[in-house]
Scaffold this motif. Structure first.
Motif, PDB file in Angstrom:
ATOM      1  N   THR A 113       0.859  -1.187   0.000  1.00  6.32           N
ATOM      2  CA  THR A 113       0.000   0.000   0.000  1.00  6.32           C
ATOM      3  C   THR A 113       0.894   1.235   0.000  1.00  6.32           C
ATOM      4  O   THR A 113       2.013   1.204   0.530  1.00  6.32           O
ATOM      5  CB  THR A 113      -0.942   0.042   1.222  1.00  6.32           C
ATOM      6  OG1 THR A 113      -0.163   0.023   2.431  1.00  6.32           O
ATOM      7  CG2 THR A 113      -1.913  -1.132   1.214  1.00  6.32           C
ATOM      8  N   TYR A 114       0.410   2.297  -0.607  1.00 10.50           N
ATOM      9  CA  TYR A 114       1.162   3.549  -0.614  1.00 10.50           C
ATOM     10  C   TYR A 114       0.207   4.715  -0.845  1.00 10.50           C
ATOM     11  O   TYR A 114      -0.894   4.556  -1.377  1.00 10.50           O
ATOM     12  CB  TYR A 114       2.267   3.541  -1.670  1.00 10.50           C
ATOM     13  CG  TYR A 114       1.807   3.342  -3.102  1.00 10.50           C
ATOM     14  CD1 TYR A 114       1.637   4.423  -3.968  1.00 10.50           C
ATOM     15  CD2 TYR A 114       1.558   2.066  -3.595  1.00 10.50           C
ATOM     16  CE1 TYR A 114       1.224   4.233  -5.290  1.00 10.50           C
ATOM     17  CE2 TYR A 114       1.155   1.865  -4.907  1.00 10.50           C
ATOM     18  CZ  TYR A 114       0.991   2.956  -5.743  1.00 10.50           C
ATOM     19  OH  TYR A 114       0.578   2.750  -7.043  1.00 10.50           O
ATOM     20  N   ALA A 115       0.627   5.891  -0.399  1.00 12.22           N
ATOM     21  CA  ALA A 115      -0.131   7.120  -0.595  1.00 12.22           C
ATOM     22  C   ALA A 115       0.478   7.872  -1.769  1.00 12.22           C
ATOM     23  O   ALA A 115       1.696   8.025  -1.855  1.00 12.22           O
ATOM     24  CB  ALA A 115      -0.098   7.973   0.664  1.00 12.22           C
ATOM     25  N   LEU A 116      -0.383   8.350  -2.659  1.00 12.87           N
ATOM     26  CA  LEU A 116       0.067   9.033  -3.881  1.00 12.87           C
ATOM     27  C   LEU A 116      -0.519  10.435  -3.958  1.00 12.87           C
ATOM     28  O   LEU A 116      -1.713  10.637  -3.710  1.00 12.87           O
ATOM     29  CB  LEU A 116      -0.372   8.231  -5.113  1.00 12.87           C
ATOM     30  CG  LEU A 116      -0.068   8.856  -6.474  1.00 12.87           C
ATOM     31  CD1 LEU A 116       1.434   8.833  -6.753  1.00 12.87           C
ATOM     32  CD2 LEU A 116      -0.820   8.114  -7.575  1.00 12.87           C
ATOM     33  N   ALA A 117       0.323  11.383  -4.309  1.00 14.03           N
ATOM     34  CA  ALA A 117      -0.105  12.753  -4.620  1.00 14.03           C
ATOM     35  C   ALA A 117       0.801  13.233  -5.754  1.00 14.03           C
ATOM     36  O   ALA A 117       1.385  12.418  -6.475  1.00 14.03           O
ATOM     37  CB  ALA A 117      -0.008  13.656  -3.388  1.00 14.03           C
ATOM     38  N   GLY A 118       0.902  14.538  -5.919  1.00 14.82           N
ATOM     39  CA  GLY A 118       1.759  15.085  -6.965  1.00 14.82           C
ATOM     40  C   GLY A 118       2.307  16.432  -6.546  1.00 14.82           C
ATOM     41  O   GLY A 118       1.674  17.162  -5.769  1.00 14.82           O
ATOM     42  N   ASN A 119       3.475  16.773  -7.041  1.00 13.95           N
ATOM     43  CA  ASN A 119       4.061  18.083  -6.788  1.00 13.95           C
ATOM     44  C   ASN A 119       3.134  19.141  -7.383  1.00 13.95           C
ATOM     45  O   ASN A 119       2.925  19.173  -8.603  1.00 13.95           O
ATOM     46  CB  ASN A 119       5.443  18.146  -7.439  1.00 13.95           C
ATOM     47  CG  ASN A 119       6.168  19.440  -7.174  1.00 13.95           C
ATOM     48  OD1 ASN A 119       5.564  20.492  -6.997  1.00 13.95           O
ATOM     49  ND2 ASN A 119       7.494  19.371  -7.167  1.00 13.95           N
TER      50      ASN A 119
END
Length: 198
Positions: A113-119
């Motif tokens: 599992t991982y958390a994803l966002a963006g710059n």
């Protein structure tokens, strides 16, 4: 944070002689080896507060190794982290890849599992990349930064599972977008799953 769930089984036939980034830990006394995955929140070493540290291929972030291109280790306060104080922008001056090897039990299913966002600072709106197991593309991901800010990153949870083929497995994350503004990952976790979702 909700998780999108994908169950994927790694093909039994992998390229012979694939090399792991680190030697697997040995099980003592014949006991079953347990997964030893560390620092999924990129907390070590500490980047400067309200700033970031650029790293290039060959450099390390705790147990992670930059295997291609460049990445930015984001310090506390620079923008919102999903967990802990720090996070990782998979683009430094350009797209980059990080990977970590850890002990696994052949034939055992593990959940990632991982958390994803963006710059949110610039570039194209859609940040894209992929999660890798032993160098194989296991999950493509994308994140739209439209309306996102440093204080409201909008992290989304992702999940997939794999069946370990050997006593060591390498998990990687790679950006597939050009430029200095990439996908951001944080709170990476690897656990033996019984049962896995899907």
């Amino acid at each position: 944070m909700s998780f999108s769930c994908t169950r994927i089984v790694l093909a039994a036939v992998l390229v012979a002689g694939a090399t792991a980034l680190a030697a697997p830990a040995q099980a003592a006394g014949g006991h079953r080896a347990l997964s030893h995955f560390d620092d999924g929140s990129f907390e070590t070493p500490k980047a400067p507060a309200n700033a970031f540290t650029g790293l290039t291929a060959g450099q390390t972030i705790g147990p992670w190794k930059v295997t291609a291109g460049s990445v930015d280790l984001i310090g506390a306060g620079f923008w919102q982290a999903a967990e802990g104080d720090q996070s990782l922008d998979l683009n430094g001056s350009g797209s980059g890849t990080v990977a970590q090897s850890f002990t696994t039990v052949p034939g055992t299913t593990y959940s990632v599992t991982y958390a994803l966002a963006g710059n949110p600072e610039g570039g194209v709106a859609l940040r894209t990349g992929r999660a890798l197991i032993d160098g194989q593309d296991f999950q493509d991901f994308s994140f739209d930064v439209t309306g996102r800010t440093r204080t409201a990153m909008g992290y989304v949870g992702h999940q997939f599972s794999f069946v370990a083929q050997g006593t060591s497995t390498t998990l990687g994350f790679a950006s597939t977008v050009a430029g200095a503004y990439g996908p951001v990952v944080d709170n990476v976790q690897v656990k033996e799953c019984k049962p896995c979702c899907g």
